[in-house]
Design a protein around this motif. Structure first.
Motif, PDB file in Angstrom:
ATOM      1  N   CYS A 204       0.850  -1.191   0.000  1.00 43.41           N
ATOM      2  CA  CYS A 204       0.000   0.000   0.000  1.00 43.41           C
ATOM      3  C   CYS A 204       0.884   1.238   0.000  1.00 43.41           C
ATOM      4  N   LEU A 205       0.266   2.385  -0.284  1.00 43.21           N
ATOM      5  CA  LEU A 205       0.979   3.649  -0.384  1.00 43.21           C
ATOM      6  C   LEU A 205       0.486   4.617   0.683  1.00 43.21           C
ATOM      7  N   PRO A 206       1.338   5.523   1.149  1.00 45.54           N
ATOM      8  CA  PRO A 206       0.981   6.417   2.270  1.00 45.54           C
ATOM      9  C   PRO A 206      -0.242   7.286   2.027  1.00 45.54           C
ATOM     10  N   HIS A 207      -0.479   7.723   0.770  1.00 44.59           N
ATOM     11  CA  HIS A 207      -1.561   8.668   0.511  1.00 44.59           C
ATOM     12  C   HIS A 207      -2.941   8.019   0.530  1.00 44.59           C
ATOM     13  N   GLN A 208      -3.011   6.695   0.529  1.00 45.19           N
ATOM     14  CA  GLN A 208      -4.289   6.016   0.387  1.00 45.19           C
ATOM     15  C   GLN A 208      -5.102   6.038   1.680  1.00 45.19           C
ATOM     16  N   SER A 209      -6.417   5.960   1.530  1.00 42.56           N
ATOM     17  CA  SER A 209      -7.320   5.932   2.678  1.00 42.56           C
ATOM     18  C   SER A 209      -7.005   4.742   3.576  1.00 42.56           C
ATOM     19  N   LYS A 210      -7.092   4.965   4.893  1.00 42.67           N
ATOM     20  CA  LYS A 210      -6.807   3.902   5.850  1.00 42.67           C
ATOM     21  C   LYS A 210      -8.093   3.367   6.482  1.00 42.67           C
ATOM     22  N   ALA A 211      -9.221   3.509   5.785  1.00 47.88           N
ATOM     23  CA  ALA A 211     -10.479   2.952   6.275  1.00 47.88           C
ATOM     24  C   ALA A 211     -10.375   1.438   6.366  1.00 47.88           C
ATOM     25  N   ILE A 212     -10.949   0.860   7.437  1.00 45.34           N
ATOM     26  CA  ILE A 212     -10.855  -0.569   7.706  1.00 45.34           C
ATOM     27  C   ILE A 212     -12.239  -1.200   7.643  1.00 45.34           C
ATOM     28  N   SER A 213     -12.400  -2.234   6.835  1.00 44.84           N
ATOM     29  CA  SER A 213     -13.671  -2.946   6.750  1.00 44.84           C
ATOM     30  C   SER A 213     -13.846  -3.858   7.959  1.00 44.84           C
ATOM     31  N   GLY A 214     -15.097  -3.979   8.412  1.00 48.58           N
ATOM     32  CA  GLY A 214     -15.377  -4.776   9.599  1.00 48.58           C
ATOM     33  C   GLY A 214     -16.311  -5.932   9.331  1.00 48.58           C
TER      34      GLY A 214
ATOM     35  N   LEU B 165     -14.430   1.394   9.639  1.00 51.27           N
ATOM     36  CA  LEU B 165     -13.906   2.319  10.646  1.00 51.27           C
ATOM     37  C   LEU B 165     -12.814   3.161  10.009  1.00 51.27           C
ATOM     38  N   TRP B 166     -12.695   4.410  10.432  1.00 45.12           N
ATOM     39  CA  TRP B 166     -11.578   5.251   9.994  1.00 45.12           C
ATOM     40  C   TRP B 166     -11.386   6.373  11.004  1.00 45.12           C
ATOM     41  N   ARG B 167     -10.326   7.122  10.834  1.00 44.64           N
ATOM     42  CA  ARG B 167     -10.083   8.279  11.693  1.00 44.64           C
ATOM     43  C   ARG B 167     -10.568   9.538  10.985  1.00 44.64           C
ATOM     44  N   ASN B 168     -11.292  10.380  11.714  1.00 41.12           N
ATOM     45  CA  ASN B 168     -11.745  11.641  11.136  1.00 41.12           C
ATOM     46  C   ASN B 168     -10.626  12.673  11.194  1.00 41.12           C
ATOM     47  N   GLN B 169     -10.913  13.887  10.767  1.00 42.76           N
ATOM     48  CA  GLN B 169      -9.879  14.923  10.711  1.00 42.76           C
ATOM     49  C   GLN B 169      -9.316  15.265  12.090  1.00 42.76           C
ATOM     50  N   ALA B 170     -10.094  15.000  13.128  1.00 40.79           N
ATOM     51  CA  ALA B 170      -9.624  15.252  14.497  1.00 40.79           C
ATOM     52  C   ALA B 170      -8.791  14.101  15.042  1.00 40.79           C
ATOM     53  N   GLY B 171      -8.646  13.040  14.236  1.00 38.71           N
ATOM     54  CA  GLY B 171      -7.866  11.888  14.669  1.00 38.71           C
ATOM     55  C   GLY B 171      -8.648  10.890  15.496  1.00 38.71           C
ATOM     56  N   GLU B 172      -9.967  11.074  15.596  1.00 37.38           N
ATOM     57  CA  GLU B 172     -10.811  10.178  16.385  1.00 37.38           C
ATOM     58  C   GLU B 172     -11.421   9.104  15.483  1.00 37.38           C
ATOM     59  N   VAL B 173     -11.707   7.943  16.078  1.00 35.17           N
ATOM     60  CA  VAL B 173     -12.300   6.868  15.296  1.00 35.17           C
ATOM     61  C   VAL B 173     -13.721   7.245  14.899  1.00 35.17           C
ATOM     62  N   ASP B 174     -14.077   6.983  13.660  1.00 38.20           N
ATOM     63  CA  ASP B 174     -15.406   7.264  13.126  1.00 38.20           C
ATOM     64  C   ASP B 174     -16.152   5.937  12.984  1.00 38.20           C
ATOM     65  N   ILE B 175     -17.255   5.784  13.715  1.00 36.51           N
ATOM     66  CA  ILE B 175     -18.033   4.550  13.683  1.00 36.51           C
ATOM     67  C   ILE B 175     -19.381   4.766  13.000  1.00 36.51           C
TER      68      ILE B 175
ATOM     69  N   LEU C 278      -8.021   0.663  16.123  1.00 36.11           N
ATOM     70  CA  LEU C 278      -9.300   1.293  15.811  1.00 36.11           C
ATOM     71  C   LEU C 278     -10.454   0.590  16.520  1.00 36.11           C
ATOM     72  N   VAL C 279     -10.410  -0.739  16.560  1.00 37.01           N
ATOM     73  CA  VAL C 279     -11.494  -1.488  17.202  1.00 37.01           C
ATOM     74  C   VAL C 279     -11.500  -1.237  18.710  1.00 37.01           C
ATOM     75  N   VAL C 280     -10.325  -1.143  19.328  1.00 38.19           N
ATOM     76  CA  VAL C 280     -10.240  -0.814  20.758  1.00 38.19           C
ATOM     77  C   VAL C 280     -10.936   0.520  21.023  1.00 38.19           C
ATOM     78  N   GLU C 281     -10.629   1.522  20.210  1.00 39.24           N
ATOM     79  CA  GLU C 281     -11.223   2.844  20.395  1.00 39.24           C
ATOM     80  C   GLU C 281     -12.726   2.839  20.115  1.00 39.24           C
ATOM     81  N   ALA C 282     -13.142   2.048  19.091  1.00 33.24           N
ATOM     82  CA  ALA C 282     -14.574   1.969  18.775  1.00 33.24           C
ATOM     83  C   ALA C 282     -15.336   1.317  19.924  1.00 33.24           C
TER      84      ALA C 282
END
Length: 435
Positions: A273-283, A328-338, A424-428
């Motif tokens: 993977c490449l750094p610029h790509q989205s880091k959204a995680i499928s659940g 799951l992903w991190r929003n602009q504030a760095g928080e997990v988005d559920i 991410l799952v821990v935070e969710a």
């Protein structure tokens, strides 16, 4: 016109593999491509490094707009071509399965060297990687459990391995002794990995008019980057052109952009993977409701299907028809988005009256789901369900002590993906427990 092509390449799946030979060498021109009228600029070379595998590099300065390669349409490797070459016995095979069978047999011809060359691409095939150790599909079940256990990619790679074995059985049944390579699980695995990492939409259509995936020989040695130096285009006669998009210096690498994909998608398909790509995680929450196909479409199912369409449109660049999963992903504030999990859980567990209210609002906004679905709990059962789901997911992922990421080996990016998923799952889970 610019070619809509995700061209997997030397980097894909062979991120850690070295081909034998010199560090820089001419691009091979197999007899089949030469007779088809393929063209390769002599200033394009193949270079191998210890960290990136093989790629295309320039030996001289070149301006933007130079055609580096031209591969005629009849030189593309497609399922239609495979079925034509394999003959009537392959008539009932799926096009991708037929291509896999042909590619495996051609690679066997190239390696065995008994004078048979079913595709006339011996030099090209021998330049391709021998293994794909960073690709999830390449791992066996025990390796995948160790590296990816608890992630959606673990289940997806296992399903693909099972599918590949079913495809191999179909070829053995159809072709019998007419093909030797299909009897080898290792050769079949190599061919399936090659198609996964190197095939894309290349401007071909099948007999029904649908886009057909194909491998573009030689062009597929170009690696991927978020800052490409070249692009693929369709020529006037359907040929695939590799063209520089900027002035380039001698020694600079010819790089393509494979398309808009998340890190998760790229890891699964290419093994990197490449750094610029989205880091959204499928659940583990597919956005689909099981129902009787003969029954009328109820409102709850319709809302879930609408959510699935929205997620698929935002997340899928490969046209996959498989139902997407909540992410799951991190929003602009760095928080997990559920929000996608919350939206799905609400649809599944809210009362019938709430379903009617949400459906009415959605109809008024022409199919746009109300924001409240993904921002607040509309049923106690939705809260309990998500706490349970995140707990089960975390248990499957294991604790941090079992996920020591080892840099410098083929699966390091896969291990990093799993550890990132766990965080991410821990935070969710904590977020839901505090709700």
């Amino acid at each position: 016109a610019t070619l809509l092509l995700i061209v997997p390449a030397g980097l894909a799946g062979c991120f850690w593999l070295l081909n034998a030979g010199s560090k820089e060498r001419p691009v091979p021109m197999p007899k089949a491509l030469a007779s088809a009228g393929a063209y390769v600029d002599e200033r394009v070379k193949i270079r191998t490094s210890k960290t990136k595998g093989s790629g295309l590099f320039l030996s001289q300065d070149l301006p933007a707009g130079v055609v580096l390669m031209s591969i005629p349409a009849k030189g593309l490797l497609s399922g239609s071509l495979a079925k034509k070459i394999l003959g009537p016995l392959a008539e009932d095979l799926d096009p991708v399965t037929a291509l896999c069978a042909l590619l495996a047999e051609a690679r066997r011809d190239a390696e065995v060297g008994e004078g048979r060359d079913i595709l006339g691409l011996r030099e090209y095939l021998l330049e391709m990687p021998k293994t794909y150790p960073s690709l999830p599909f390449w791992l066996n079940d025990a390796e995948a459990e160790k590296v990816l256990g608890g992630t959606v990619m673990h289940f997806a790679s296992r399903a693909l391995r099972a599918q590949a074995e079913e495809e191999r059985d179909a070829v053995v049944t159809a072709m019998g002794e007419n093909l030797q390579a299909a009897w080898s699980a290792d050769r079949w695995r190599w061919a399936r990995a090659a198609i996964l990492t190197r095939a894309g939409v290349a401007g071909l259509t099948d007999e029904t008019g649908e886009n057909e995936i194909a491998i573009v020989p030689l062009v597929d040695f170009a690696n991927s980057s978020s800052t490409p130096t070249a692009e693929c285009k369709n020529g006037k006669n359907g040929e695939v052109l590799l063209v520089t998009t900027q002035d380039m210096k001698a020694g600079e690498e010819v790089l393509l952009r494979y398309g808009e994909q998340s890190q998760e998608q790229c890891l699964f398909t290419f093994g990197f993977c490449l750094p610029h790509q989205s880091k959204a995680i499928s659940g583990p929450l597919p956005l689909v409701v099981q129902r009787d196909p003969k029954a009328e479409l109820d409102l709850r199912t319709a809302l879930m299907q609408l959510l699935a369409m929205n997620v698929q449109e935002a997340n899928s660049s490969d046209g996959s028809a498989d139902p997407p999963s909540a992410r799951l992903w991190r929003n602009q504030a760095g928080e997990v988005d559920i929000s996608e999990f919350l939206c799905a859980a609400n649809i599944l567990h809210m009362s019938d009256d709430e379903v009617k209210r949400i459906a009415a609002q959605t109809a008024q906004t022409k199919g746009i789901l109300p924001e409240e679905l993904g921002t607040r709990l509309l049923a106690p059962e939705a809260h309990n369900y998500l706490v349970w789901l995140f707990s089960q997911w975390l248990e499957a992922l294991g604790g941090p002590t079992s996920l020591k990421v080892s840099s410098g080996k083929p699966t390091s990016q896969l291990e990093e993906y799993r550890e990132y998923t766990r965080k991410l799952v821990v935070e969710a889970k904590q977020l839901m427990e505090g709700a």
